[in-house]
Design a protein around this motif. Structure first.
Motif, PDB file in Angstrom:
ATOM      1  N   THR A  94      -3.472   5.783   0.318  1.00  0.00           N
ATOM      2  CA  THR A  94      -2.055   6.189   0.285  1.00  0.00           C
ATOM      3  C   THR A  94      -1.210   5.451   1.314  1.00  0.00           C
ATOM      4  O   THR A  94      -0.158   4.892   0.965  1.00  0.00           O
ATOM      5  CB  THR A  94      -1.938   7.708   0.482  1.00  0.00           C
ATOM      6  OG1 THR A  94      -2.610   8.374  -0.586  1.00  0.00           O
ATOM      7  CG2 THR A  94      -0.481   8.142   0.508  1.00  0.00           C
ATOM      8  N   PRO A  95      -1.598   5.406   2.606  1.00  0.00           N
ATOM      9  CA  PRO A  95      -0.749   4.690   3.562  1.00  0.00           C
ATOM     10  C   PRO A  95      -0.672   3.193   3.296  1.00  0.00           C
ATOM     11  O   PRO A  95       0.295   2.553   3.713  1.00  0.00           O
ATOM     12  CB  PRO A  95      -1.403   4.985   4.917  1.00  0.00           C
ATOM     13  CG  PRO A  95      -2.792   5.400   4.606  1.00  0.00           C
ATOM     14  CD  PRO A  95      -2.733   6.075   3.275  1.00  0.00           C
ATOM     15  N   VAL A  96      -1.678   2.634   2.608  1.00  0.00           N
ATOM     16  CA  VAL A  96      -1.609   1.216   2.260  1.00  0.00           C
ATOM     17  C   VAL A  96      -0.418   0.968   1.330  1.00  0.00           C
ATOM     18  O   VAL A  96       0.341  -0.001   1.492  1.00  0.00           O
ATOM     19  CB  VAL A  96      -2.921   0.742   1.608  1.00  0.00           C
ATOM     20  CG1 VAL A  96      -2.807  -0.713   1.176  1.00  0.00           C
ATOM     21  CG2 VAL A  96      -4.087   0.926   2.579  1.00  0.00           C
ATOM     22  N   VAL A  97      -0.250   1.861   0.343  1.00  0.00           N
ATOM     23  CA  VAL A  97       0.901   1.762  -0.557  1.00  0.00           C
ATOM     24  C   VAL A  97       2.196   1.867   0.239  1.00  0.00           C
ATOM     25  O   VAL A  97       3.140   1.090   0.041  1.00  0.00           O
ATOM     26  CB  VAL A  97       0.838   2.859  -1.645  1.00  0.00           C
ATOM     27  CG1 VAL A  97       2.097   2.843  -2.507  1.00  0.00           C
ATOM     28  CG2 VAL A  97      -0.404   2.693  -2.504  1.00  0.00           C
ATOM     29  N   SER A  98       2.239   2.823   1.177  1.00  0.00           N
ATOM     30  CA  SER A  98       3.446   3.005   1.985  1.00  0.00           C
ATOM     31  C   SER A  98       3.728   1.791   2.865  1.00  0.00           C
ATOM     32  O   SER A  98       4.889   1.391   3.033  1.00  0.00           O
ATOM     33  CB  SER A  98       3.291   4.258   2.863  1.00  0.00           C
ATOM     34  OG  SER A  98       3.054   5.400   2.083  1.00  0.00           O
ATOM     35  N   ILE A  99       2.669   1.197   3.434  1.00  0.00           N
ATOM     36  CA  ILE A  99       2.850   0.019   4.283  1.00  0.00           C
ATOM     37  C   ILE A  99       3.405  -1.147   3.470  1.00  0.00           C
ATOM     38  O   ILE A  99       4.309  -1.870   3.918  1.00  0.00           O
ATOM     39  CB  ILE A  99       1.513  -0.366   4.951  1.00  0.00           C
ATOM     40  CG1 ILE A  99       1.153   0.672   6.023  1.00  0.00           C
ATOM     41  CG2 ILE A  99       1.584  -1.758   5.573  1.00  0.00           C
ATOM     42  CD1 ILE A  99      -0.253   0.517   6.586  1.00  0.00           C
ATOM     43  N   VAL A 100       2.881  -1.345   2.262  1.00  0.00           N
ATOM     44  CA  VAL A 100       3.365  -2.433   1.403  1.00  0.00           C
ATOM     45  C   VAL A 100       4.840  -2.231   1.078  1.00  0.00           C
ATOM     46  O   VAL A 100       5.647  -3.171   1.160  1.00  0.00           O
ATOM     47  CB  VAL A 100       2.521  -2.510   0.118  1.00  0.00           C
ATOM     48  CG1 VAL A 100       3.161  -3.460  -0.889  1.00  0.00           C
ATOM     49  CG2 VAL A 100       1.097  -2.956   0.436  1.00  0.00           C
ATOM     50  N   ILE A 101       5.217  -1.006   0.722  1.00  0.00           N
ATOM     51  CA  ILE A 101       6.622  -0.728   0.400  1.00  0.00           C
ATOM     52  C   ILE A 101       7.486  -0.861   1.651  1.00  0.00           C
ATOM     53  O   ILE A 101       8.580  -1.440   1.616  1.00  0.00           O
ATOM     54  CB  ILE A 101       6.775   0.683  -0.203  1.00  0.00           C
ATOM     55  CG1 ILE A 101       6.036   0.770  -1.540  1.00  0.00           C
ATOM     56  CG2 ILE A 101       8.253   1.037  -0.398  1.00  0.00           C
ATOM     57  CD1 ILE A 101       5.991   2.166  -2.124  1.00  0.00           C
TER      58      ILE A 101
END
Length: 297
Positions: free
Chosen positions: A249-256
């Protein structure tokens, strides 16, 4: 299903949907609180959720003491703090990573409150996870936002206690519990907004479509779709089979955050994030191993 069986393609798609929805929701929380004060944002989000979940809120209400803890800590306190953290933070990424501390907190509180076993691997994972947040936090780009990180840690602790109490409150259907949480959260958050925020009415009236879309994403996609999918998954599988995958989940947030919102990502922040996620993964996998051993015992 037995713990040893592989996840089906449908289950993997459900996990992917939860990860993406929650990852996007972290960015959505930051976008919404850029335009609307945090308590007002929480009020709007859970008003939407309560409207959709109202049909599930029916008597009886057993285990009312545990239920009060769940809807109190897991609703206005947890979500109020997490939206406050996104409002305080300049960047999405550090808050999104620190929010994953609810997993080691859950193991710790389960040990303290329920007497569940805490393995050495889980303790090492906890130490690594908190070290990662500390390492990320002393980066100059994050150091000025330590108030946001501290609020996130408090929000994670509140959610962890909620999770532990919910483990022993199995007589309440998940959507009913979620509906009660939403029904409790939006009026209390509204009162908090009236007491501590100013200009919220004007901010809501002037909010652009992107802010309303961000609020709706939290109230509908996150509270309803992702939560329902997660409940469906943990009803089919032990939580330990699902939790490790949610660490994406935080990987998605970091990319965005980096690609769309302009987050500052230094090597130190990325190393701290990696340490935190690895530490949380160790805790999640250790808990999975304990539960697998218990199921075979």
């Amino acid at each position: 299903m037995p713990l040893s069986e592989r996840l089906t393609p449908i289950e993997l798609l459900a996990i992917l949907a939860v990860v993406v929805i929650w990852g996007v929701n972290n960015a959505a929380a930051a976008v919404a609180t850029d335009h609307i004060p945090p308590m007002a944002t929480v009020t709007l989000r859970f008003f939407m959720a309560a409207l959709c979940l109202a049909p599930f809120i029916r008597p009886p209400f057993p285990n009312w003491r545990s239920l009060l803890v769940i809807v109190g800590l897991g609703g206005p306190l947890h979500y109020g703090l997490i939206y406050l953290a996104f409002w305080l933070a300049r960047d999405v990424s550090p808050v999104s990573v620190a929010a994953q501390l609810w997993i080691p907190f859950t193991s710790l509180f389960a040990f303290l409150m329920l007497g569940e076993r805490l393995s050495k691997a889980a303790m090492v994972g906890m130490a690594v996870a908190f070290l990662g947040v500390a390492w990320m936090g002393i980066d100059p780009a994050v150091l000025s936002e330590w108030d946001a990180i501290a609020v996130t840690v408090a929000a994670s602790a509140a959610w962890a206690i909620t999770t532990v109490v919910a483990r022993r409150t199995t007589s309440i259907p998940p959507l009913k519990m979620q509906g009660l949480l939403a029904l409790t959260t939006f009026p209390l958050a509204g009162l908090a907004s009236l007491a501590f925020e100013t200009g919220q009415v004007q901010a809501v009236a002037a909010a652009p479509p992107i802010a309303w879309a961000a609020v709706a994403w939290g109230g509908l996609a996150s509270s309803l779709v992702a939560t329902s999918l997660l409940f469906w998954l943990v009803q089919r599988r032990e939580a330990g089979r699902v939790t490790p995958y949610l660490l994406a989940t935080p990987v998605v947030s970091i990319v965005i955050g980096a690609g769309v919102l302009g987050d500052v990502l230094t090597a130190q922040i990325l190393i701290g994030a990696a340490l935190t996620i690895c530490g949380v993964a160790v805790v999640a996998l250790a808990e999975r191993g304990l539960r697998a051993g218990a199921s075979r015992g």
